[in-house]
Every structure is written in structure tokens, then in C-alpha cells.
Motif scaffolding. Structure first.
Motif, PDB file in Angstrom:
ATOM      1  N   ARG A 196      -0.124  -0.613  -6.426  1.00 55.11           N
ATOM      2  CA  ARG A 196       0.679   0.038  -7.626  1.00 55.11           C
ATOM      3  C   ARG A 196       1.940  -1.049  -7.734  1.00 55.11           C
ATOM      4  NH1 ARG A 196      -0.782   5.029  -8.796  1.00 55.11           N
ATOM      5  NH2 ARG A 196      -2.423   5.752  -7.638  1.00 55.11           N
ATOM      6  N   LEU A 197       2.661  -0.459  -8.871  1.00 53.56           N
ATOM      7  CA  LEU A 197       3.902  -1.463  -9.333  1.00 53.56           C
ATOM      8  C   LEU A 197       5.122  -1.280  -8.755  1.00 53.56           C
ATOM      9  CD1 LEU A 197       2.686  -1.620 -13.182  1.00 53.56           C
ATOM     10  CD2 LEU A 197       2.070  -3.245 -11.247  1.00 53.56           C
ATOM     11  N   GLY A 198       5.363  -0.232  -8.278  1.00 52.06           N
ATOM     12  CA  GLY A 198       6.770   0.343  -7.895  1.00 52.06           C
ATOM     13  C   GLY A 198       7.406   0.670  -9.184  1.00 52.06           C
TER      14      GLY A 198
ATOM     15  N   CYS B 245       0.840  -1.183   0.028  1.00 48.76           N
ATOM     16  CA  CYS B 245      -0.102  -0.043   0.087  1.00 48.76           C
ATOM     17  C   CYS B 245       0.860   1.342   0.039  1.00 48.76           C
ATOM     18  CB  CYS B 245      -0.999  -0.185   1.203  1.00 48.76           C
ATOM     19  SG  CYS B 245      -2.264  -1.194   1.022  1.00 48.76           S
ATOM     20  N   ASN B 246       2.124   1.075   0.128  1.00 47.96           N
ATOM     21  CA  ASN B 246       3.119   2.375   0.156  1.00 47.96           C
ATOM     22  C   ASN B 246       3.873   2.271  -1.365  1.00 47.96           C
ATOM     23  OD1 ASN B 246       2.902   3.993   2.555  1.00 47.96           O
ATOM     24  ND2 ASN B 246       2.995   1.645   3.572  1.00 47.96           N
ATOM     25  N   LEU B 247       3.479   1.456  -2.098  1.00 50.33           N
ATOM     26  CA  LEU B 247       4.289   1.391  -3.317  1.00 50.33           C
ATOM     27  C   LEU B 247       4.032   2.658  -4.256  1.00 50.33           C
ATOM     28  CD1 LEU B 247       4.482  -2.275  -4.824  1.00 50.33           C
ATOM     29  CD2 LEU B 247       6.340  -0.727  -3.979  1.00 50.33           C
ATOM     30  N   GLN B 248       5.156   3.115  -4.961  1.00 45.33           N
ATOM     31  CA  GLN B 248       4.628   4.060  -5.952  1.00 45.33           C
ATOM     32  C   GLN B 248       4.635   3.575  -7.215  1.00 45.33           C
ATOM     33  OE1 GLN B 248       8.049   6.756  -6.284  1.00 45.33           O
ATOM     34  NE2 GLN B 248       9.517   5.145  -6.812  1.00 45.33           N
ATOM     35  N   GLY B 249       4.573   4.420  -8.298  1.00 37.85           N
ATOM     36  CA  GLY B 249       4.658   4.055  -9.880  1.00 37.85           C
ATOM     37  C   GLY B 249       2.838   3.750 -10.312  1.00 37.85           C
TER      38      GLY B 249
END
Lengths: 689, 689
Positions: A321-323, A301-305
Motif C-alpha cells: 500500500r502507499l501510505g 506490509c503494515n502501510l495503510q492507504g
């Protein structure tokens, strides 16, 4: 005479090794050398005795068996696993309810364990190297049974040690397509840590796929959307329901094959040739660790991308999100990475099978095998003790009749408690390797009851076509638990059915994959096999499997409260398996219906025509010979069926029945072709790769 | 439950192909579907009937069979070969002396023939390109039977076409050591034509070894020292004696494997997958041609260079030198070379097997197989018609008893006439591929009688250990031809014997290599097999084999005058094979002695200890487990033998006997390991590679 080249008499090292094994088969004392069987009376299935057995299979005894079996964790080869070996031996050697004989056989096999001194850990590391978040190293002790030295911490068996660190990427289920898709999005995978969720493909395959994209380390978690129908809060899950708690982690073997990794095709005896562990194929190539969804949520839940596709979203209550890497405005500083420190190690351990034998009265050289594994990941109340609890109750009832002199089967019955299944069906596979020829020549069928109850709604049966009819016969005679008047069959057909061109609507049998100890029997030996269990209603839940599978929450209380209160489903499985076993061991004519292969082959042929027709036409390959072969099979099976019917109406001669039964027994074997798929270890059954 | 990976249900192209074959097995109507066998009476061998059969086997009828069979050349798939197919069918379908049924089965197989338009030729070419000497293109027409279009000129089957030319080198038998030795002498082998003599190793191996030294072309001849005890003059050889005439040439297959080259492991049916001929392994890599010693003498006796070692010298009456090239003061100008022009070509041909079946009265699903090939290189009076003549006489006598209602065997008897054996055991191998499962499950033993009479002195028997006892029992009851009072056994023991730790002095059985159609049965299927013939006294001649082997001089007159005048040795082999067959098909207890494997295994173990002991010790490899295995085998075999003895004294129950017989029948199968020698096509028997 073609030539005078004579190769004979050369004794190579390979031949010598082979010899050792082969002689072993023969050297085992033969059933026929035991007290002489009675003369060849046409002893047949006794329906009254069958009813007696059905009546004596006791739900409460199964419950007490389960309590004892799952009292403590019994990971393969641990002291408690060995204590259960003794328990089984004692039961099967009991003077009042035991079998003719019981013995253990040990194999020295390569297992994989986490280090006790250096626990595996997974952490988020900030840009300055400080640890910002540590994933749990063990599950939360919710019921007092999740602590203690015997609860093995979550790990990925056979994953190599290592301490990779990198930006986190989310890769859905880690399939080849998933990784290709990420790659096509321009997402850098090299040197990252990839988070995947269980499901879609096998465990080991996720690691293999990740490694092909130069991923440095793999994390795997169970998404609440895949196991809890989305429920993820502590008060919605065990011990408050059958749901998986947030800290629960599915352990498991990540080995891509089955059997002892060092001795493919050979029993892992002290004298067998062993591969160098460094040269073993099938181990996951990169450090891998499973985590709970409590921790997965914090990471994912803290990934960016960019946002992951809809099909990749799950039940953690945030956008996936994928990172690569964490979003800068989240709880982790920009540039934070994930560090995995894995300290798994390989160990040679002695693992035991326990075998209990009832000698056949008339045909001692024909075997009906019934088995389950004994080892668990933690307490293993469902997996596998629900099956072992049934096994012990069935062997008690039959043993008691045997000791009383009330009953002796026509054919021999062999009960087996396999070791080290969780690491890759190791005990059963070594057994099939050691007794390859004898089992192929003599085994009528293999009955597997691993998890006997996933849930208490309906029967679930998997098997090769010839066993369909005996399962149908058995289940039509047994009342379904929790219903007033339905048989197990009538209940089953409501949940899982198909339209058969021959029979109309019938319950649908599943195909045997490699999920339990039946795999070496069906794929390596070509023995008609089945797996029996009670299951949930698939229309009511999307759970991949029962939620606490391979976690420290799979305990007696879990079963007693949430899986099968009252144990009537356990009893139903015991009755089904017992009835199938008695029909196979006692019927004068083997209840294996060869004609039921016709339908399966016809459906395979249709699938081939449908899916490959255009491609084959392109290459001018005709399916004509296959069509002819299926037609010939159908014709021959029909003729054989008519021949059996005719004989059954007369007074059949025991020797003639034996010849016919040999045809029925060996039919499945004719599908074996050990040279068909050399790259697929053990897979020789040309209809079920 | 270990994992949820499910591979089931996938239908690959390989599986589909496999399926076609496997279904074929099953689809063949079963013996048990024929008129129901009588009830399981303990029908046993009838010694009176055995005596009747022995008395009815007629030497003169065998002689007449041979005259008919060898009247014309019958190379595989030629019109005369097909005519003999019809002859066999007619005999086996005769209403008064035929069998229950007879049928042909055809395979489309890859054979190799010389071109009719462009005959192969070998010439000596002078420095200016003119031909100074031409080797014979066919054998001398000494008896009127060596001419005509049906006599295939000498050639090396499967050798590729090509026209290499180079200096001649002599390379003894063409073994790896021979070529290494030449190389070490500094003799340039590259681009030469190499002359070798038959013997030492197989035909194809000579070409393979030569090619590894970049030899351009290979010639092979039969040295009179190796076949005629040195005699080489026309008046010392056929038609004046059994010696090989100077122009005689041994034809033969140079294919390194056996079975149809394009369909390894699959029957060569129209729908089977075929390799591209360009990708076939096992064909000789360079042009190769066999020549007679008349021509070999002209080439070899004119070679220059150093003298060949003593062991390389032969019976051509000159000093053998190594070359390269001819001596300048000889009959060829300096710098003369040898040119080979080879025009062999590969052709897909239909080859037939003929099968004749007698349905067993009590156990129709147990088979005793008796076979020989039908195809010859030319007239093939000895090879193979001496065997087929015996086969026809035996099937006539048994067929007559059958048609009269006097006799029906307990088990089924299958007579087979194999096609295209000379090209590499092709008919028999395709048969074993097509009926692999059924033959493995049901075949009691395979009896091969290829060349029935090499010469008329003594029995020669080869076989796996379990058949020793039945051959001994049979031969003790049959008078030896040409002796007043000796049995075949008593005569045999005078020529070939060994000291057995168990029995004392006994005749010595040879080991089965790959010299005839038993090879796929023993090596691929693990069926107890034997090969029976009458032979010469090895102390009286050093002949590699009977001298006219694979030449156009192997004719009826050759047999009638020099091999077995009066045909009493043919009769002796017919009686031996007939008695063995009846004992195997009719005895209540199968006369296969499992204990006789103990002695063989013990001797293999001792050989391993002796030859490999030091080496194994060096690598810390213990033979201990093998010792234990052999001991266990010995113990189990003894117990089994005692059990049989006990049962034989009582009134054995037919079903119990069947169980015991299954153990005896399947013992040989337990030595099979299809994964033991993947590089050795078909070789799966771990005791006899």
C-alpha cells in the motif's frame, strides 16, 4: 591582418593551475627513453604463444587468488585495502613472474563513511515517542564473516547526516514518474519518509527525485521479487543458495557524478584546486539509508492507504500500500512514524592505484590498458575480487613469459588496480584526469574486467563498436566451460544475439554506461573500451544482478559454492580477456574494426528517424545532413577496410602500418566533443551519452 | 561494479548534430588511400634542394603577383575575391608548376556591410537642426584608385545601424580607464557621441566600454601622432611618402570574437545550427564609425571643456579638450551636436577557402600547413596581398620541382588561402572547426604569412617556443636584403633581441595574439604556429602599424614605391618561410625544439612570482607545485633532447623516429585545456591566453 589586439603573455591563475597539470603529463619519463626498442620488425601476433597463454591460465590459481583477495573486508583506503596494494605490487615486482615495473599513485579524495561512534539507525516511533521497532544496524552473521569491526554497516555513501521523522510512504522505484503518480493521487509527500526499492534508476536519482517533492528522508531496500525471483525465506537463501538473505543490504554510492567530488576534471593531487564540500553538486540532498527486505517487509506490509499499482507490487508476500503512515489495525499504533538517524560524514582519504607496466618491444608509445578496481564494500568476493583474481592470474602468466624472455608485446601493456571505485570510479577517473593528453594520444584500447563472473552460464560483453571483432575472434577460439564442444562464442550466441545486416546472427554486445571504471576512458577520453564477464541466463531469472551484490554475504564461499564452483567461468573470462589483450598488444594491424561503427551509427540514425522524425518535421529540422554523414562514414570505413586487406596481403612497411593503426586507434576519439554536453560532467562522447 | 545506471544508447539532438560534423572528418579520403607512399626510407632534408628553392624564389615574380592580386579591391565574398579564388586554383592546378591537388571549400558566414543606398554619414548639426559640417563619406581620390563602386566606404564592421546625436566628448583610446577618468572628472557621458583614437585596445572593446557608460555613438580616428610620427599635411603623406593621408580611414571588424558569429565551434556549413543574429554576443553594442584625421581635427580642435591630460594629446596641431560639446567661440554655433547615421547591415555570404595539397612521400598523414588570407578591405596590397604574393611564388617554385619529379616532401604540405579574415579570421576558423580532430592529430606546425612586408628593415617573427629553433636555423642561412654580408638572422638580432639564459643574445620572437589566421590554430587546436614578416625599425618610428593599413591607399604603388622597392624584403620573407616549411616537411627529425618551452615557462613562472607573489601569499596559495612542474618539464625536455641527439648519431629506425616526432608534434597540444577558459571562446591554450 585583422587587428593588433594581443592577448599573449598574460599569465592568469587558471593558466598556472592548468600548467602544473599539463607539465606533469609531459614530465613522466617516456617509454622511448627506456632501453631502446628493437628495430621496427613487422612483429605480429604469435598464435602459438597465444595458445601457450590460454593453456597456462589456471582455474585453481584464480580460486586461490580470490580466497586471498576476499579473505577480509577491504573497503577503499582501509588498512586491508592498502595491504592489497602491497600484494599487487609484490606480485607485479616478482622476479620470476612480475612485469617490467610497478608503482602506486595516490590521490587525496573525498569519501563518505558512517560514524563508528554513532551508528545510523532507522526506527518506528509510536505516537508517544517510544521506539516500537528498530531496523537492523548490520546484517545477520550467518557464516561468521558478517561480524567484526571491518564490516562496514550498510549505508548510503555521500548521503548527508540528519534525523528526519515522518509518516512512511511507499514510492516504488523512486523515479520521477513514481513521485508524480503519488502526487497526482493526492498523497502528501512533504515531510514524509519514503521507502523505495532498488532498480529502475540509479541510487542517487531516487534521493534527488524524493527531495524535489520535499520528502524528509529516503529508505531503499532490495525487493526479493527483483533479486531472488521471489524467494525470501532464510532456508531459500544464502548460505543455502545464491539468494540474498533477508538481512542483506545493498550498500552503494549515492553520488550522482563520478570521480573525486572535490576536483572535477583535475587529478586529486595535493596541489589541485578543491571545491568547498558545501558547494559540491551531485550529493544526495536528503538523509538516505538502505535496509534489508526483512525490515522492509515489516514497514511495507503494515502501510495503510490505497493499494499500490500492480507494477509496484513485489515479493514480500503482502499487498503493498502507499501510505502515508501505518494501518491502525496493524502492529504499530496509529500515528506511528519512521525516524531515521543518519550520521554519515565526509572524509579526505588517500586512495591508491597500482600500475604494472610491460614495455612494448616495437611501439612502446602505444598502450593497451587492462584494469579493475580493488576496493570492495565488504569482502567483495564477486565485486571486484573475481576480476582482480583474473587480473593477477593473467599478469602472472604474461609476466612469467616476459621474465623468461619468451615474449615481449609489440605495444606496451598497462595493468591497473583502481582505488575507490565503489565511491564513484574515483581512482580510474583521477588517473584519466592526470594523464589526459598522453592517454588520448597513445591508448589503443581499455579492457575492464570488474566482476568477472556474475554466474557461470554465458559470456557478457559490453563495448564500443570497434572492439566487437576482436572479442568475436578471441571467443571463437576458446572452449566454453561446462559444454563439451562449444566455443565461448557459440555458447554466447545462444543466450544473447541480434541479427546484424552485415554478419547475420551474432552475439550482441551491450553498451557501456557508467557502471565501472571504463566510464572515464570511453566518455571522457574517447578510448575504445570493453567490459567482459560471465553471466547468468536472463531467461531463467529476473535478478537485477547477482543477489549478494554489495552485501556482507558476497564472500569466497558464496563464489566457490554458488557462483562458479570449479572456477571454470573465471578461467574462461581470463582466457577471453587475455586473448583480447594479446591481439591488441601484439597484432601488426590493430584488430579494431572501424566498419562496425557503421552498423551502430545506422541503427542510431534509424532510431532517430523513428522516434524523433515527426517532432523534427514539426520544427522543419532535416535529418538529411546526418544521413549524408552516416553514408560518408560507411563509404570511408569500407575504403579503409579494403586498404587494410590489400596491405595485409603484401609485405607491409612498418611505418605505413603505423599510420593506418593511428587511424584505427584515433577513430573513437573523433566522436569526442568536450563542448557538447557541458552540464554532463565528463560525458564528451557524442555517440554514447 | 559501482552501479547499474546505464546511460548508453540515448541519441539526443545534440549528439546527432555532433555526429554529422565528426563523421565529416573521417569521411574525407585519407592521404594513405592515395597512391601508396614509398617505403619508409629515412628520407631527410636535402640541403642542395633547399638551396635550389632559395635561389629560385624570384623578387620580380612576387612583384608581378602583387600587381595582379592588388589590381582591384577584393573585399571578402565580392566578385573580385571570387576571381582571386579562381586565380589561386588555376595556379595550384597548373600542369607545370601546380600542386598534387587543389580545391575550394565554401562556408556560409555572417558578414557586415555598409548600405550602398544609404551611405553612413557623420555630421555636425547646429542648434536649429541644420548641418554645419559633414565628414567625408569616402577617402580623397589621390591616385585614381580611391574611387569607384568597389571601394567600400569606411565603416565599422558589425556595428549596428542607428542615428544617435549628441554632444561630442573626447575619450582618448576608449579604454575602461579612459572612461572611468572622464566619469571621475564629472563629465557626463550618457547620450553623448564619443570620439576615440585607434590604439591601446582592440576596436570592438572601445565600443563595449563606451556603451557601458551609456554613450550613444562612437567615432574612431587614427591620430597622426600614432601613425605618421606627427606628419599630417597632404604633401608629407601618400602619394608623397608612406604616411597616411588626412582623408585615410582605417576600416576594420569590431566583432569581439573570431570565427563566423552565428556558428561558434561549428563549421558554417548549410546544415550547422545557427544562432539567431539577435542573440549573438561580441558585436559592438552602439553605432560606431571610423573617420579620417582630417575630419577628426575639425571635431577635436573645436571641443570645449577642460584640457585633456598630456598622454591624451596627439598630432592634430591643437590642444585636445574633453568636451562635452564645442567651444562657443569656435567654428560651430553653441549647442552644436554630432549626428551619426549608420546603415550597416548583416548579410549571410558564401566565403571560400582555397586549399592546395602536396602529398607527403613517406608520412602523408603528417601536415605542414602554410596559410594566408585572401580578402582585403580595399586593394590590400600590403594586407594581405604581400603575403599572398609570397605564397604564390613559394608554391610555384615547389610545384615546379614537384611536377618535374625532382622533389616530393617527406610529409604533406597544405597551402591555404583563407576567406573573410578581415571580418574575424572566419575562413581559417571554420576550417579548424570542420577538421578539428584530424588537424589536431596530424599537424606538425602552422606557418602564417599575412602581411609579408610592413617595411624593409628587419625580420619580425612571432611564434610558440618550439618554432624558435627552426626560424633561427633558416634565417642564419639567408642573406639579409640591403646589407652586404649579414644574414637575416644577424640583421634581425640588431633590431629585436633578448638575453637568453641558454643561448645568450638571440633575436626575440613575439607572442601570437589573435591578429591573424594563426589564432584558431594555436589557441583552439594547440598547434605550434608562427607568423613571419619584414618590418620597420621600431626605434625610428612610433607608427602603430604601416600607415595606410585598412585604407584605400594600401595599393601596389604604395608598396612598390615606399614599402619595398625592388621587393627584396618580400623575397627575404619568401626564403625564410620557404626554408622553414622545407625543414618542417622534409627533416627526418622534426625541427621543433621542446626545450625552448622550458625558458618560456620559466619566465612565466618568474613573472607570476614577481607580479602575483604577494597576493598569492596573502591567500596562502603556494606556487611550489608550479615550480616543481616547471622543473620536471625542464628535466624531461633535456632528457628528450639528449635522446634525439643520440638517435641522430646512429642509423635511426624510421618507426622510432616517428614515435619521437609524435612527441615533438604533440607537445604543444598538451597545453590545451578546452575547459580552462569557457568564457573565452576558442582560447584553450593554457600558456597563451
Amino acid at each position: 591582418m585583422q587587428c593588433v589586439k594581443v592577448l599573449g603573455g598574460v599569465v592568469g591563475a587558471a593558466a598556472l593551475l592548468g600548467l602544473g597539470i599539463i607539465l606533469g603529463h609531459f614530465a613522466i619519463p617516456k617509454g622511448t627513453d627506456s632501453p631502446a626498442p628493437s628495430v621496427s620488425v613487422p612483429q605480429d601476433l604469435d598464435l602459438e604463444l597465444l595458445e601457450t597463454v590460454m593453456g597456462q591460465l589456471d582455474a585453481n590459481r584464480i580460486r586461490e587468488n580470490l580466497r586471498e583477495l576476499s579473505k577480509e573486508p577491504h573497503l577503499a583506503t582501509t588498512p586491508r585495502d592498502e595491504a592489497l596494494v602491497q600484494l599487487l605490487l609484490q606480485r607485479w615486482q616478482d622476479p620470476e613472474s612480475g612485469l617490467d615495473s610497478a608503482r602506486t599513485s595516490e590521490y587525496e579524495v573525498l569519501l563518505s563513511f558512517p560514524s563508528q561512534e554513532q551508528p545510523n539507525h532507522v526506527d518506528v516511533v509510536g505516537p508517544t515517542g517510544d521506539i516500537i521497532h528498530s531496523c537492523r544496524r548490520s546484517e545477520e552473521n550467518l557464516t561468521g564473516e558478517q561480524g567484526g569491526p571491518d564490516v562496514v554497516p550498510p549505508y548510503a555513501a555521500y548521503a548527508p547526516p540528519g534525523s528526519p521523522q515522518g509518516l512512511l510512504v511507499y514510492a516504488n522505484q523512486g523515479t520521477e514518474e513514481d513521485f508524480m503518480w503519488l502526487s497526482n493521487q493526492g498523497i502528501q509527500l512533504q515531510d514524509t519518509i519514503v521507502l523505495t526499492r532498488y532498480g529502475g534508476i540509479g541510487r542517487g536519482a531516487k534521493a534527488v527525485n524524493a527531495a524535489q517533492h520535499r520528502v524528509a528522508g529516503l529508505l531503499v531496500y532490495t525487493d526479493p521479487g527483483d533479486i531472488n525471483d521471489g524467494k525470501s525465506l532464510p532456508n531459500e537463501t544464502f548460505p543455502h543458495s545464491w539468494g540474498l538473505p533477508p538481512s542483506g543490504v545493498e550498500r552503494g554510492s549515492y553520488f550522482e557524478y563520478f570521480g573525486d567530488p572535490l576536483t572535477p576534471y583535475l587529478p586529486a593531487n595535493p596541489s589541485s584546486f578543491r571545491l568547498d564540500p558545501a558547494n559540491v553538486s551531485g550529493f544526495p540532498p536528503i538523509p538516505t539509508q538502505p535496509i534489508g527486505f526483512e525490515d522492509a517487509k515489516i514497514l511495507l506490509c503494515n502501510l495503510q492507504g490505497i493499494l499500490a499499482p500492480a507494477a509496484w507490487q513485489g515479493g514480500l508476500g503482502c499487498d503493498y500500500r502507499l501510505g502515508p503512515g501505518f494501518q491502525p489495525d496493524g502492529i504499530f499504533p496509529a500515528g506511528s512514524q519512521v525516524n531515521m538517524s543518519i550520521y554519515n560524514r565526509l572524509e579526505l582519504r588517500n586512495s591508491s592505484n597500482v600500475l604494472g607496466i610491460i614495455r612494448g618491444a616495437v611501439e612502446p608509445d602505444r598502450y593497451v590498458l587492462y584494469g579493475n578496481h580493488r576496493d570492495s564494500w565488504v569482502h567483495g568476493a564477486v565485486d571486484p575480487s573475481s576480476g582482480t583474481a583474473v587480473l593477477l592470474e593473467l599478469s602472472r602468466v604474461l609476466g612469467t613469459l616476459l621474465k623468461k624472455g619468451t615474449w615481449r608485446p609489440r605495444r606496451s601493456v598497462v595493468f591497473a588496480s583502481w582505488g575507490a571505485e565503489e565511491f564513484g570510479l574515483i581512482g580510474s577517473t583521477e588517473f584519466t584526469e592526470e594523464f589526459f593528453s598522453k592517454l588520448q594520444e597513445r591508448t589503443v584500447a581499455y579492457i575492464n574486467v570488474d566482476i568477472s563472473v556474475f554466474a557461470n552460464v554465458t559470456l557478457r560483453a559490453q563495448g564500443t563498436p570497434p572492439v566487437q571483432s576482436v572479442i568475436f575472434s578471441a571467443t571463437k577460439q576458446i572452449p566454453a566451460p561446462g559444454t563439451s564442444s562449444l566455443s565461448i562464442y557459440d555458447n554466447w550466441i545462444r543466450y544473447t544475439n541480434r541479427s546484424s545486416p552485415v554478419y547475420g546472427l551474432v552475439p550482441s554486445l551491450g553498451t557501456l554506461g557508467a557502471g565501472s571504471d571504463y566510464a572515464p576512458f570511453v566518455h571522457f577520453l574517447g578510448i575504445s573500451s570493453m567490459d567482459l564477464a560471465y553471466n547468468y541466463d536472463r531467461s531463467k531469472t529476473s535478478a537485477r544482478i547477482y543477489p549478494t551484490y554489495h552485501t556482507a554475504f558476497d564472500t569466497f564461499d558464496y563464489v566457490d559454492k554458488f557462483v562458479d564452483p570449479g572456477f571454470s567461468s573465471h578461467q574462461a573470462v581470463a582466457r577471453t580477456a587475455g586473448s583480447v589483450l594479446l591481439r591488441l598488444s601484439d597484432s601488426l594491424f590493430l584488430p579494431l574494426n572501424v566498419s562496425d561503427y557503421s552498423e551502430t551509427l545506422r541503427s542510431f540514425l534509424q532510431a532517430a528517424q523513428q522516434h524523433l522524425g515527426a517532432l523534427l518535421k514539426q520544427h522543419s529540422i532535416s535529418l538529411g545532413p546526418l544521413v549524408t554523414a552516416v553514408e560518408k562514414f560507411e563509404g570511408a570505413a569500407t575504403v579503409l577496410g579494403q586498404h587494410i586487406s590489400t596491405m595485409q596481403k603484401g609485405t607491409p612497411d612498418p611505418l605505413q602500418v603505423r599510420m593506418l593503426n593511428d587511424q584505427l586507434m584515433l577513430l573513437e576519439r573523433t566522436f569526442l566533443n568536450s563542448r557538447a554536453f557541458p552540464e554532463e560532467r565528463y560525458y564528451s562522447h557524442s555517440s554514447f551519452l
